[in-house]
Design a protein around this motif. Sequence first.
Motif, PDB file in Angstrom:
ATOM      1  N   THR A  69       0.833  -1.208   0.000  1.00 40.62           N
ATOM      2  CA  THR A  69       0.000   0.000   0.000  1.00 40.62           C
ATOM      3  C   THR A  69       0.868   1.259   0.000  1.00 40.62           C
ATOM      4  O   THR A  69       0.555   2.243  -0.680  1.00 40.62           O
ATOM      5  N   MET A  70       1.969   1.234   0.752  1.00 37.78           N
ATOM      6  CA  MET A  70       2.883   2.380   0.753  1.00 37.78           C
ATOM      7  C   MET A  70       3.426   2.628  -0.652  1.00 37.78           C
ATOM      8  O   MET A  70       3.513   3.776  -1.106  1.00 37.78           O
ATOM      9  N   HIS A  71       3.810   1.543  -1.325  1.00 41.86           N
ATOM     10  CA  HIS A  71       4.335   1.676  -2.684  1.00 41.86           C
ATOM     11  C   HIS A  71       3.288   2.274  -3.622  1.00 41.86           C
ATOM     12  O   HIS A  71       3.583   3.163  -4.426  1.00 41.86           O
ATOM     13  N   GLU A  72       2.048   1.807  -3.510  1.00 40.94           N
ATOM     14  CA  GLU A  72       0.973   2.305  -4.364  1.00 40.94           C
ATOM     15  C   GLU A  72       0.722   3.792  -4.139  1.00 40.94           C
ATOM     16  O   GLU A  72       0.343   4.516  -5.072  1.00 40.94           O
ATOM     17  N   ARG A  73       0.908   4.260  -2.922  1.00 42.08           N
ATOM     18  CA  ARG A  73       0.649   5.662  -2.588  1.00 42.08           C
ATOM     19  C   ARG A  73       1.888   6.539  -2.743  1.00 42.08           C
ATOM     20  O   ARG A  73       1.881   7.710  -2.375  1.00 42.08           O
ATOM     21  N   GLY A  74       2.967   5.982  -3.270  1.00 44.68           N
ATOM     22  CA  GLY A  74       4.182   6.770  -3.473  1.00 44.68           C
ATOM     23  C   GLY A  74       4.879   7.148  -2.188  1.00 44.68           C
ATOM     24  O   GLY A  74       5.494   8.212  -2.101  1.00 44.68           O
ATOM     25  N   LEU A  75       4.794   6.276  -1.176  1.00 41.09           N
ATOM     26  CA  LEU A  75       5.366   6.586   0.127  1.00 41.09           C
ATOM     27  C   LEU A  75       6.641   5.790   0.407  1.00 41.09           C
ATOM     28  O   LEU A  75       6.956   5.505   1.554  1.00 41.09           O
ATOM     29  N   GLU A  76       7.367   5.413  -0.624  1.00 43.29           N
ATOM     30  CA  GLU A  76       8.612   4.686  -0.403  1.00 43.29           C
ATOM     31  C   GLU A  76       9.619   5.574   0.315  1.00 43.29           C
ATOM     32  O   GLU A  76       9.763   6.754   0.005  1.00 43.29           O
ATOM     33  N   LEU A  77      10.323   4.978   1.274  1.00 44.92           N
ATOM     34  CA  LEU A  77      11.290   5.711   2.090  1.00 44.92           C
ATOM     35  C   LEU A  77      12.536   4.859   2.303  1.00 44.92           C
ATOM     36  O   LEU A  77      12.475   3.628   2.218  1.00 44.92           O
ATOM     37  N   PRO A  78      13.663   5.487   2.624  1.00 44.56           N
ATOM     38  CA  PRO A  78      14.791   4.691   3.108  1.00 44.56           C
ATOM     39  C   PRO A  78      14.325   3.913   4.335  1.00 44.56           C
ATOM     40  O   PRO A  78      13.702   4.485   5.230  1.00 44.56           O
ATOM     41  N   ALA A  79      14.613   2.632   4.382  1.00 44.96           N
ATOM     42  CA  ALA A  79      14.036   1.808   5.441  1.00 44.96           C
ATOM     43  C   ALA A  79      15.034   0.811   6.004  1.00 44.96           C
ATOM     44  O   ALA A  79      15.778   0.169   5.261  1.00 44.96           O
ATOM     45  N   VAL A  80      15.026   0.703   7.336  1.00 42.61           N
ATOM     46  CA  VAL A  80      15.742  -0.354   8.036  1.00 42.61           C
ATOM     47  C   VAL A  80      14.699  -1.222   8.712  1.00 42.61           C
ATOM     48  O   VAL A  80      13.864  -0.725   9.475  1.00 42.61           O
ATOM     49  N   LEU A  81      14.738  -2.508   8.418  1.00 45.80           N
ATOM     50  CA  LEU A  81      13.801  -3.463   8.994  1.00 45.80           C
ATOM     51  C   LEU A  81      14.546  -4.315  10.006  1.00 45.80           C
ATOM     52  O   LEU A  81      15.502  -5.012   9.652  1.00 45.80           O
ATOM     53  N   ILE A  82      14.127  -4.253  11.243  1.00 48.35           N
ATOM     54  CA  ILE A  82      14.760  -5.049  12.290  1.00 48.35           C
ATOM     55  C   ILE A  82      14.095  -6.418  12.309  1.00 48.35           C
ATOM     56  O   ILE A  82      12.913  -6.550  12.624  1.00 48.35           O
ATOM     57  N   GLY A  83      14.860  -7.424  11.946  1.00 50.33           N
ATOM     58  CA  GLY A  83      14.313  -8.770  11.875  1.00 50.33           C
ATOM     59  C   GLY A  83      15.332  -9.736  11.327  1.00 50.33           C
ATOM     60  O   GLY A  83      16.435  -9.335  10.924  1.00 50.33           O
ATOM     61  N   PRO A  84      15.000 -11.009  11.289  1.00 45.20           N
ATOM     62  CA  PRO A  84      15.948 -12.023  10.814  1.00 45.20           C
ATOM     63  C   PRO A  84      16.286 -11.848   9.345  1.00 45.20           C
ATOM     64  O   PRO A  84      15.479 -11.336   8.562  1.00 45.20           O
ATOM     65  N   VAL A  85      17.495 -12.265   8.989  1.00 45.02           N
ATOM     66  CA  VAL A  85      17.958 -12.205   7.601  1.00 45.02           C
ATOM     67  C   VAL A  85      17.557 -13.508   6.919  1.00 45.02           C
ATOM     68  O   VAL A  85      18.128 -14.562   7.175  1.00 45.02           O
ATOM     69  N   ARG A  86      16.555 -13.417   6.053  1.00 49.40           N
ATOM     70  CA  ARG A  86      16.050 -14.614   5.363  1.00 49.40           C
ATOM     71  C   ARG A  86      16.197 -14.521   3.850  1.00 49.40           C
ATOM     72  O   ARG A  86      15.982 -15.491   3.145  1.00 49.40           O
ATOM     73  N   GLY A  87      16.514 -13.338   3.344  1.00 51.87           N
ATOM     74  CA  GLY A  87      16.679 -13.171   1.912  1.00 51.87           C
ATOM     75  C   GLY A  87      15.465 -12.603   1.207  1.00 51.87           C
ATOM     76  O   GLY A  87      15.524 -12.304   0.012  1.00 51.87           O
ATOM     77  N   ASP A  88      14.339 -12.451   1.913  1.00 50.78           N
ATOM     78  CA  ASP A  88      13.143 -11.908   1.285  1.00 50.78           C
ATOM     79  C   ASP A  88      13.161 -10.388   1.335  1.00 50.78           C
ATOM     80  O   ASP A  88      13.849  -9.779   2.149  1.00 50.78           O
ATOM     81  N   VAL A  89      12.412  -9.759   0.441  1.00 47.47           N
ATOM     82  CA  VAL A  89      12.295  -8.302   0.377  1.00 47.47           C
ATOM     83  C   VAL A  89      10.864  -7.921   0.727  1.00 47.47           C
ATOM     84  O   VAL A  89       9.920  -8.354   0.066  1.00 47.47           O
ATOM     85  N   LEU A  90      10.688  -7.121   1.763  1.00 48.16           N
ATOM     86  CA  LEU A  90       9.343  -6.757   2.209  1.00 48.16           C
ATOM     87  C   LEU A  90       8.884  -5.421   1.650  1.00 48.16           C
ATOM     88  O   LEU A  90       7.707  -5.229   1.368  1.00 48.16           O
ATOM     89  N   PHE A  91       9.816  -4.472   1.481  1.00 51.39           N
ATOM     90  CA  PHE A  91       9.430  -3.106   1.126  1.00 51.39           C
ATOM     91  C   PHE A  91       9.914  -2.765  -0.281  1.00 51.39           C
ATOM     92  O   PHE A  91       9.132  -2.634  -1.211  1.00 51.39           O
ATOM     93  N   HIS A  92      11.208  -2.629  -0.447  1.00 46.40           N
ATOM     94  CA  HIS A  92      11.790  -2.356  -1.767  1.00 46.40           C
ATOM     95  C   HIS A  92      13.232  -2.841  -1.755  1.00 46.40           C
ATOM     96  O   HIS A  92      13.797  -3.173  -0.705  1.00 46.40           O
ATOM     97  N   GLY A  93      13.839  -2.867  -2.928  1.00 45.11           N
ATOM     98  CA  GLY A  93      15.163  -3.437  -3.066  1.00 45.11           C
ATOM     99  C   GLY A  93      16.257  -2.710  -2.314  1.00 45.11           C
ATOM    100  O   GLY A  93      17.332  -3.269  -2.091  1.00 45.11           O
ATOM    101  N   ALA A  94      16.010  -1.460  -1.904  1.00 44.86           N
ATOM    102  CA  ALA A  94      17.026  -0.682  -1.203  1.00 44.86           C
ATOM    103  C   ALA A  94      16.900  -0.780   0.318  1.00 44.86           C
ATOM    104  O   ALA A  94      17.661  -0.139   1.043  1.00 44.86           O
ATOM    105  N   GLU A  95      15.962  -1.600   0.796  1.00 41.62           N
ATOM    106  CA  GLU A  95      15.801  -1.729   2.245  1.00 41.62           C
ATOM    107  C   GLU A  95      17.027  -2.408   2.851  1.00 41.62           C
ATOM    108  O   GLU A  95      17.751  -3.161   2.187  1.00 41.62           O
ATOM    109  N   VAL A  96      17.274  -2.147   4.131  1.00 38.83           N
ATOM    110  CA  VAL A  96      18.380  -2.756   4.849  1.00 38.83           C
ATOM    111  C   VAL A  96      17.808  -3.596   5.986  1.00 38.83           C
ATOM    112  O   VAL A  96      16.977  -3.118   6.760  1.00 38.83           O
TER     113      VAL A  96
END
Length: 282
Positions: A69-96
């Motif tokens: 929904t954030m992507h659809e509304r143009g609300l992409e932001l620099p993002a750090v996601l605190i969580g396990p490293v599994r290889g999946d992408v939740l937000f966008h390719g530039a997330e950390v």
Amino acid sequence: MPQPVLNILTLIQTPALAEACAQLLKGGRYQLVALDPTTDPLAQLEQRCEDVDGLLLEEGAVVESFFGTMHERGLELPAVLIGPVRGDVLFHGAEVRLPPDQLEQLSYSLDAAISRFLRSHTPPSSSERQATTPDGWKLSNRLNGRLGYLSVYYKRDPSRFLRNLEAEERKELLDSLRRSYRDLLISYFKNPAAANQAIESFVNTAFFADLPITKMVEIHVNLIEEFWKQLMLKGQKNDFLQDYRLALLDVMAHLCEMYRRSIPADVPIVPAPMPEATSPSA
């Protein structure tokens, strides 16, 4: 010249985790602004879009549809996601992605998130802007202006270089990097996607902390030696451990690429002057 304070919206459910993040970033370039957990986070983001520079989220704090929904509304932001490293992408390719047991790297991860976001969201030309909504390019323009980026260049903070930290803080950061590298080795041959995220996490901090190559090699050698001893005690084969040299080469290649990208495209490369020839003595 003081660095600008960047506003980072946070949505962290675990009180101890929220407190740890606040303490680790206290007095630095990042100012945490907590979202109200009782109010729609998307609505809060839209209201604050003019003064928000990034996002810090605890994985599981929002429903799965949140990022789409954030992507659809143009609300992409620099993002750090605190969580396990599994290889999946939740937000966008530039997330950390940052595991919760490696929070000592949080400020470096935020640096990396902003740098990667700007690298993948370069401001469009004036003709391209007319075909897009302002929200699609406004943030990257604002960040470029406030932070003094040149192309994909990012100004590292020397006060947070490993060699300039206090002894205890330096030890904590190195211990955290060791855990990151251990995760990297464990997943390197089992889960390439997770290993790649772990490499990026390690290299991000290594770059922004100006980690010496010798220290990186030391971390690798010590962990391989630790694995070797554990396998010996269990009576298992350990000759395959030499294959993990590929992991070290992979990390060094990623780090070299970050250094290459940190050089502004318009900076001329001036060759070093040749030493003057001297006449042989008579």
